[in-house]
Design a protein around this motif. Structure first.
Motif, short mmCIF file in Angstrom:
data_model
loop_
_atom_site.label_atom_id
_atom_site.label_comp_id
_atom_site.label_asym_id
_atom_site.label_seq_id
_atom_site.Cartn_x
_atom_site.Cartn_y
_atom_site.Cartn_z
N LEU A 1 -8.30 1.59 8.71
CA LEU A 1 -7.00 2.03 9.23
C LEU A 1 -6.16 2.57 8.08
CD1 LEU A 1 -6.09 -0.83 11.73
CD2 LEU A 1 -7.07 1.41 12.24
N VAL A 2 -5.20 3.40 8.41
CA VAL A 2 -4.32 3.99 7.42
C VAL A 2 -3.08 3.11 7.29
CG1 VAL A 2 -2.98 6.05 6.82
CG2 VAL A 2 -5.19 6.30 7.98
N ALA A 3 -2.67 2.81 6.09
CA ALA A 3 -1.51 1.95 5.85
C ALA A 3 -0.23 2.64 6.27
CB ALA A 3 -1.44 1.57 4.37
N ASN A 4 0.66 1.87 6.84
CA ASN A 4 2.01 2.35 7.18
C ASN A 4 1.92 3.60 8.05
OD1 ASN A 4 3.16 0.28 5.45
ND2 ASN A 4 2.34 1.52 3.79
N HIS A 5 1.16 3.48 9.12
CA HIS A 5 0.84 4.63 9.96
C HIS A 5 0.91 4.25 11.43
CE1 HIS A 5 -0.98 8.57 10.55
NE2 HIS A 5 -1.86 8.03 11.37
N CYS A 6 1.08 5.22 12.29
CA CYS A 6 1.17 5.01 13.73
C CYS A 6 -0.06 5.55 14.44
CB CYS A 6 2.43 5.71 14.23
SG CYS A 6 2.64 5.55 16.00
N TYR A 7 -0.50 4.84 15.44
CA TYR A 7 -1.64 5.24 16.27
C TYR A 7 -1.22 5.24 17.74
CZ TYR A 7 -4.54 4.35 12.20
OH TYR A 7 -5.09 4.39 10.95
N LYS B 1 0.84 -1.20 0.00
CA LYS B 1 0.00 0.00 0.00
C LYS B 1 0.87 1.25 0.00
CE LYS B 1 -3.97 -2.18 0.91
NZ LYS B 1 -4.58 -2.78 -0.20
N ALA B 2 0.32 2.31 -0.56
CA ALA B 2 1.00 3.60 -0.53
C ALA B 2 0.99 4.12 0.91
CB ALA B 2 0.29 4.60 -1.44
N ILE B 3 1.97 4.94 1.22
CA ILE B 3 2.02 5.55 2.55
C ILE B 3 0.76 6.37 2.75
CG2 ILE B 3 3.27 7.21 3.98
CD1 ILE B 3 5.81 6.26 2.52
#
Length: 168
Positions: free
Chosen positions: A105-111, A95-97
């Motif tokens: 949820l957002v790909a390649n992301h921090c929560y 997936k794209a950033i």
């Protein structure tokens, strides 16, 4: 800053009547230490904690705990009880950033991990984490126990906090 003088990268929504800027400041400091913003794309939060705050950091990879979900949850619960700063992230090289995935949820992301709960539903234990996207945004978890899930009852919402199930 963008053309409206807002932070271009790490920006957040106001919380209450205060604008939150710590995310932007930490991200800027980390980018400065690494040379520029491009050098911190796809980095991990624990590296920021180690280098900027001088604190130890532990990382748990979900795939290493595939058959040990209780052990992972107990490790997180221990960290939460000690008031450790805790985060969770998504990683998907296909997936794209920052691409929103089918789960919301957002790909390649921090929560940020805000809280964790063990619920008993119909005699069965259910373990959930309450996450927050530090950037804000409109993507919301679409699976079980998400804001729109019919699994929530008023009693369960009250058990985990008034706004559980409505957070993004």
């Amino acid at each position: 800053l963008d053309n409206l003088r807002r932070p271009r990268f790490g920006n957040t929504k106001p919380e209450g009547d205060k604008a939150v800027i710590w995310v932007s400041l930490i991200e800027k400091a980390w980018a400065k230490l690494c040379g520029n913003y491009e050098n911190i794309i796809m980095g991990t939060v624990d590296m920021g904690f180690i280098h900027l705050c001088g604190v130890p950091s532990v990382s748990y990879k979900h795939q290493e705990y595939k058959n040990k979900a209780d052990a992972l949850f107990n490790a997180l619960k221990m960290g939460h009880s000690k008031k450790h700063i805790m985060t969770a992230g998504t990683a998907d090289s296909t997936k794209a950033i920052e691409q929103v995935m089918g789960t919301g949820l957002v790909a390649n992301h921090c929560y940020s991990i805000l809280s964790m709960h063990e619920l008993t539903v119909k005699g069965k234990k259910v373990k959930i984490l309450k996450l927050k996207n530090p950037y804000g945004g409109g993507s919301v978890w679409k699976g079980s126990w998400g804001p729109a899930s019919d699994l929530w009852t008023d009693a369960l919402r009250k058990e985990v906090g008034d706004d559980a199930g409505t957070s993004k």
